[in-house]
Structure formats: structure tokens, C-alpha cells
Scaffold this motif. Structure first.
Motif, PDB file in Angstrom:
ATOM      1  N   ARG A   1       0.775  -1.033  -0.067  1.00 33.39           N
ATOM      2  CA  ARG A   1       0.031   0.116  -0.038  1.00 33.39           C
ATOM      3  C   ARG A   1       0.868   1.224  -0.157  1.00 33.39           C
ATOM      4  N   LEU A   2       2.050   1.309   0.640  1.00 34.17           N
ATOM      5  CA  LEU A   2       2.911   2.284   0.621  1.00 34.17           C
ATOM      6  C   LEU A   2       3.686   2.500  -0.693  1.00 34.17           C
ATOM      7  N   ILE A   3       3.916   1.356  -1.131  1.00 34.56           N
ATOM      8  CA  ILE A   3       4.482   1.437  -2.568  1.00 34.56           C
ATOM      9  C   ILE A   3       3.836   2.070  -3.273  1.00 34.56           C
ATOM     10  N   SER A   4       2.406   1.879  -3.556  1.00 32.98           N
ATOM     11  CA  SER A   4       1.406   2.344  -4.192  1.00 32.98           C
ATOM     12  C   SER A   4       1.324   3.929  -4.166  1.00 32.98           C
ATOM     13  N   VAL A   5       1.424   4.224  -2.880  1.00 30.59           N
ATOM     14  CA  VAL A   5       1.560   5.936  -2.658  1.00 30.59           C
ATOM     15  C   VAL A   5       3.061   6.570  -3.197  1.00 30.59           C
ATOM     16  N   LEU A   6       3.967   5.910  -3.116  1.00 34.89           N
ATOM     17  CA  LEU A   6       5.090   6.112  -3.557  1.00 34.89           C
ATOM     18  C   LEU A   6       5.319   6.305  -5.391  1.00 34.89           C
ATOM     19  N   ASP A   7       4.385   5.576  -5.571  1.00 33.94           N
ATOM     20  CA  ASP A   7       4.223   5.592  -7.239  1.00 33.94           C
ATOM     21  C   ASP A   7       3.069   6.453  -7.706  1.00 33.94           C
ATOM     22  N   GLY A   8       2.621   7.282  -6.739  1.00 34.99           N
ATOM     23  CA  GLY A   8       1.645   8.407  -6.987  1.00 34.99           C
ATOM     24  C   GLY A   8       0.322   7.894  -7.288  1.00 34.99           C
ATOM     25  N   ARG A   9      -0.452   6.953  -6.362  1.00 27.57           N
ATOM     26  CA  ARG A   9      -1.762   6.539  -6.121  1.00 27.57           C
ATOM     27  C   ARG A   9      -2.198   6.532  -4.817  1.00 27.57           C
ATOM     28  N   ILE A  10      -3.164   7.243  -4.432  1.00 26.61           N
ATOM     29  CA  ILE A  10      -3.586   6.947  -3.205  1.00 26.61           C
ATOM     30  C   ILE A  10      -5.066   7.150  -2.913  1.00 26.61           C
ATOM     31  N   PHE A  11      -5.496   6.239  -1.881  1.00 26.89           N
ATOM     32  CA  PHE A  11      -6.878   5.875  -1.813  1.00 26.89           C
ATOM     33  C   PHE A  11      -7.867   6.979  -1.167  1.00 26.89           C
ATOM     34  N   PHE A  12      -9.085   7.238  -1.425  1.00 30.91           N
ATOM     35  CA  PHE A  12     -10.028   7.957  -0.955  1.00 30.91           C
ATOM     36  C   PHE A  12     -11.217   6.994  -0.327  1.00 30.91           C
ATOM     37  N   SER A  13     -11.205   7.138   0.896  1.00 25.11           N
ATOM     38  CA  SER A  13     -12.083   6.021   1.534  1.00 25.11           C
ATOM     39  C   SER A  13     -13.307   6.601   1.678  1.00 25.11           C
ATOM     40  N   SER A  14     -14.393   5.707   1.960  1.00 27.71           N
ATOM     41  CA  SER A  14     -16.041   6.272   2.155  1.00 27.71           C
ATOM     42  C   SER A  14     -15.859   6.420   3.565  1.00 27.71           C
ATOM     43  N   PRO A  15     -16.487   7.566   4.102  1.00 24.40           N
ATOM     44  CA  PRO A  15     -16.567   8.192   5.253  1.00 24.40           C
ATOM     45  C   PRO A  15     -17.615   7.085   6.302  1.00 24.40           C
ATOM     46  N   TYR A  16     -18.498   6.084   5.349  1.00 25.91           N
ATOM     47  CA  TYR A  16     -19.502   5.435   6.060  1.00 25.91           C
ATOM     48  C   TYR A  16     -18.863   4.423   7.038  1.00 25.91           C
ATOM     49  N   PHE A  17     -17.396   4.201   6.716  1.00 28.56           N
ATOM     50  CA  PHE A  17     -16.618   3.217   7.735  1.00 28.56           C
ATOM     51  C   PHE A  17     -15.764   3.777   8.653  1.00 28.56           C
ATOM     52  N   PHE A  18     -15.789   5.189   8.967  1.00 28.67           N
ATOM     53  CA  PHE A  18     -14.907   5.895   9.698  1.00 28.67           C
ATOM     54  C   PHE A  18     -15.246   5.661  11.203  1.00 28.67           C
ATOM     55  N   ASN A  19     -14.331   5.644  12.079  1.00 24.00           N
ATOM     56  CA  ASN A  19     -14.425   5.468  13.425  1.00 24.00           C
ATOM     57  C   ASN A  19     -15.188   6.284  14.349  1.00 24.00           C
ATOM     58  N   ASP A  20     -15.517   7.612  13.726  1.00 26.17           N
ATOM     59  CA  ASP A  20     -16.564   8.453  14.462  1.00 26.17           C
ATOM     60  C   ASP A  20     -17.723   7.990  14.386  1.00 26.17           C
ATOM     61  N   PRO A  21     -18.599   7.626  15.538  1.00 31.75           N
ATOM     62  CA  PRO A  21     -20.125   7.355  15.281  1.00 31.75           C
ATOM     63  C   PRO A  21     -20.887   8.671  14.928  1.00 31.75           C
ATOM     64  N   PHE A  22     -20.453   9.616  15.226  1.00 31.54           N
ATOM     65  CA  PHE A  22     -21.054  10.938  15.004  1.00 31.54           C
ATOM     66  C   PHE A  22     -20.902  11.191  13.278  1.00 31.54           C
ATOM     67  N   GLU A  23     -19.938  10.721  12.718  1.00 33.22           N
ATOM     68  CA  GLU A  23     -19.750  11.057  11.204  1.00 33.22           C
ATOM     69  C   GLU A  23     -20.962  10.729  10.306  1.00 33.22           C
ATOM     70  N   MET A  24     -20.972  12.206   9.757  1.00 32.69           N
ATOM     71  CA  MET A  24     -22.166  11.970   8.665  1.00 32.69           C
ATOM     72  C   MET A  24     -23.632  12.181   9.340  1.00 32.69           C
ATOM     73  N   THR A  25     -23.877  12.312  10.709  1.00 32.05           N
ATOM     74  CA  THR A  25     -24.975  12.289  11.256  1.00 32.05           C
ATOM     75  C   THR A  25     -25.501  13.860  11.643  1.00 32.05           C
ATOM     76  N   PRO A  26     -25.599  14.534  10.857  1.00 35.34           N
ATOM     77  CA  PRO A  26     -26.261  15.799  11.198  1.00 35.34           C
ATOM     78  C   PRO A  26     -27.536  15.853  11.762  1.00 35.34           C
ATOM     79  N   ILE A  27     -28.072  16.892  12.238  1.00 28.51           N
ATOM     80  CA  ILE A  27     -29.705  16.670  12.960  1.00 28.51           C
ATOM     81  C   ILE A  27     -30.245  17.958  12.037  1.00 28.51           C
TER      82      ILE A  27
END
Length: 293
Positions: free
Chosen positions: A20-46
Motif C-alpha cells: 500500500r505504501l509503495i502504491s503511494v510512492l508510485d503516485g496513487r492514493i486511496f480515498f475512503s468512504s466515510p461510512y466506515f470511519f471510526n467516529d459514530p457521529f460521522e455524517m449524522t447531522p440533525i
């Protein structure tokens, strides 16, 4: 020039982390879905409680119903809706839209003890610093830390995607302030937006490059390419294995990249991490030899 950092786990017993690190050194980086982030308040506005004027606007869209309701009846309906909104525990943002979003989380701080513990595999990993003048890092936005949860209007049409992203993805609890976080966001292109751009290109072919550039800059979660020269700093953790250090340095040299290299060490008196530059050409030469063997 602002440097924004990304922590990566490394494990001498896991090729997955190194690949995964080599991929970044080659100029490729992953954008993750916030649905799986570790903050339970993520994407939960009122929902924001609508004003009287906003309720009148809602009722005016249903003229037949409104004509049969007295003002007191309309107020009773509005009060009932307000009560439900205040007690609602449900996610107010469409989950499918959330899953399609792409987010790259970065930090201003490369010496944070907790960040190394959480994201740098207990200080055995690595931290890369990116020049924020290069895309996609140039689109990074600073997180706002606030005690109050973000609010969105009950009528979604009042918010466009950019406003919704700011309210839901760029506001977090002060509990997370130690991360000094920035986020680069890739929103999904909605079908209606695609149809709009198709029509725009058809009516004005000269805009095709402008529209193509805009579409490429978005796209949701997934892998994105960037100029690897944006990597300006490489910081090894306190517990990063020496053999892994040599492998990483060799891979950097093979790609003709020239970031500043350093390692972190424990301070002798305080609970802080100190940074030591790696300038030893002999070490870099040794690292290249290790990999070639």
C-alpha cells in the motif's frame, strides 16, 4: 508551502501494508468512504427546526390541503413535526450517497503521540508529508471542531452537495481536535449532474475540456493518481523496524524522489517526540543494497 501528513501502518510481517505504501510512492492514493470511519457521529447531522416562514412555504406547496386547515391546525402539525425531529435518532443523510463519497484524511501534525498509536500501528509505521500545492491535496479543507452538531434543513433542495459536505464532513467534536485534521473530498457525480453536463457539451462543445477536468476532479471513493513529487517528507516512527526503514529509503531512491527523511525518538525528559534528520548517505546506499539483494 503547507505540508499535510498521512499516517500509514507498516509491519515487517505484512506485505499488504508495504504494498500500500509503495502504491503511494508510485503516485496513487486511496480515498475512503466515510461510512466506515471510526467516529459514530460521522455524517449524522440533525435536522434544523424550520421557521414559521419555512413551514408556510411547505404548506403552500400543498394548496388543497392548506385550504382545509386552520392556522391552529397548521401550528399543531408543525409542532408535531418539530417534536419528531428533535427526538429522531436516525441518520439524516442518504446512506448510499455517504457510501459513494471519497475522503482522504490528513493532518498538520506528524509528531502526535496518539496519531502514531492509532494510525501508525503503535509507532511502527510511517508518516508521509504532502505538498498542499499539488492536487488533490490542494483541495483539502480544514476541519471545524464544535460542541454543537451540524444542522441541515428539512427541505434538502435548500442545500447543494457542497453545502451538505461542509455541514456533515467538515464539522467534528472537539474530542478529535488533537488530530488537527484536513480533508480532501471527492463527491460522487449524480446522474442528474451527468445529464446536465452531457447537454452542456452538446450545446457548447468548446466546454468539453473544462467539464472533463471537473468530472475527473470528483468521482467518489477509490484510487486516485497524483504527482509523486508532492511527497516532501518521510517520517519513521519511534518503533519502525530498521530493515523496513532501509526498504522504504531504497524504494524512494529508485523512484528518484527527494523528500526529507527523518526518524522520531522519545524525549529524555518530556512526553514528546523529537525528530532526527536522516542525512547519512552511507545508510541510503546500504538501503539500496539491501533491496537489490
Amino acid at each position: 508551502m503547507t505540508i499535510l501528513y498521512r499516517y500509514f501502518p507498516l509491519d515487517q510481517n505484512s506485505d499488504e501494508h508495504f504494498d500500500r505504501l509503495i502504491s503511494v510512492l508510485d503516485g496513487r492514493i486511496f480515498f475512503s468512504s466515510p461510512y466506515f470511519f471510526n467516529d459514530p457521529f460521522e455524517m449524522t447531522p440533525i435536522f434544523r427546526i424550520p421557521s414559521d416562514a419555512e413551514y408556510e412555504k411547505i404548506f403552500s406547496k400543498n394548496i388543497d390541503l392548506t385550504e382545509r386547515l386552520s392556522k391552529s391546525q397548521r401550528n399543531k402539525i408543525a409542532g408535531s413535526i418539530n417534536l419528531k425531529l428533535m427526538s429522531s435518532k436516525n441518520r439524516t443523510v442518504d446512506e448510499d450517497w455517504v457510501k459513494e463519497l471519497g475522503v482522504l484524511c490528513l493532518s498538520e501534525d506528524h509528531k502526535n503521540i496518539l496519531m502514531w498509536s492509532h494510525y501508525g500501528k503503535n509507532h511502527t509505521g510511517i508518516c508521509l508529508g504532502f505538498d498542499s500545492e499539488y492536487p488533490p491535496f490542494s483541495k483539502s479543507q480544514l476541519i471545524i471542531y464544535n460542541e454543537a452538531r451540524p444542522q441541515v434543513p428539512i427541505m434538502p433542495s435548500e442545500f447543494d452537495d457542497e453545502e451538505l459536505i461542509k455541514a456533515t464532513l467538515l464539522t467534528k467534536s472537539p474530542h478529535w481536535a488533537y488530530e488537527k485534521e484536513w480533508r480532501c473530498i471527492k463527491r460522487p457525480i449524480r446522474e442528474s449532474e451527468k445529464n446536465f453536463y452531457k447537454a452542456e457539451i452538446k450545446s457548447n462543445p468548446n466546454k468539453i475540456n473544462e467539464i472533463a477536468e471537473l468530472l475527473v476532479s470528483e468521482g467518489g471513493s477509490g484510487m486516485y493518481e497524483f504527482n509523486a513529487n508532492a511527497i516532501r517528507r518521510v517520517v519513521f516512527g519511534v518503533r519502525t523496524n530498521e530493515h523496513i526503514k532501509q526498504r522504504v529509503i531504497a524504494e524512494i531512491a529508485k523512484r528518484n524522489l527527494s523528500p526529507k527523511l527523518s526518524s522520531l525518538i522519545i524525549d529524555n525528559r518530556r512526553f514528546t517526540l523529537n525528530e532526527v534528520r536522516i542525512k547519512d548517505k552511507a545508510l541510503i546506499k546500504l538501503a539500496c543494497k539491501v533491496v537489490s539483494e
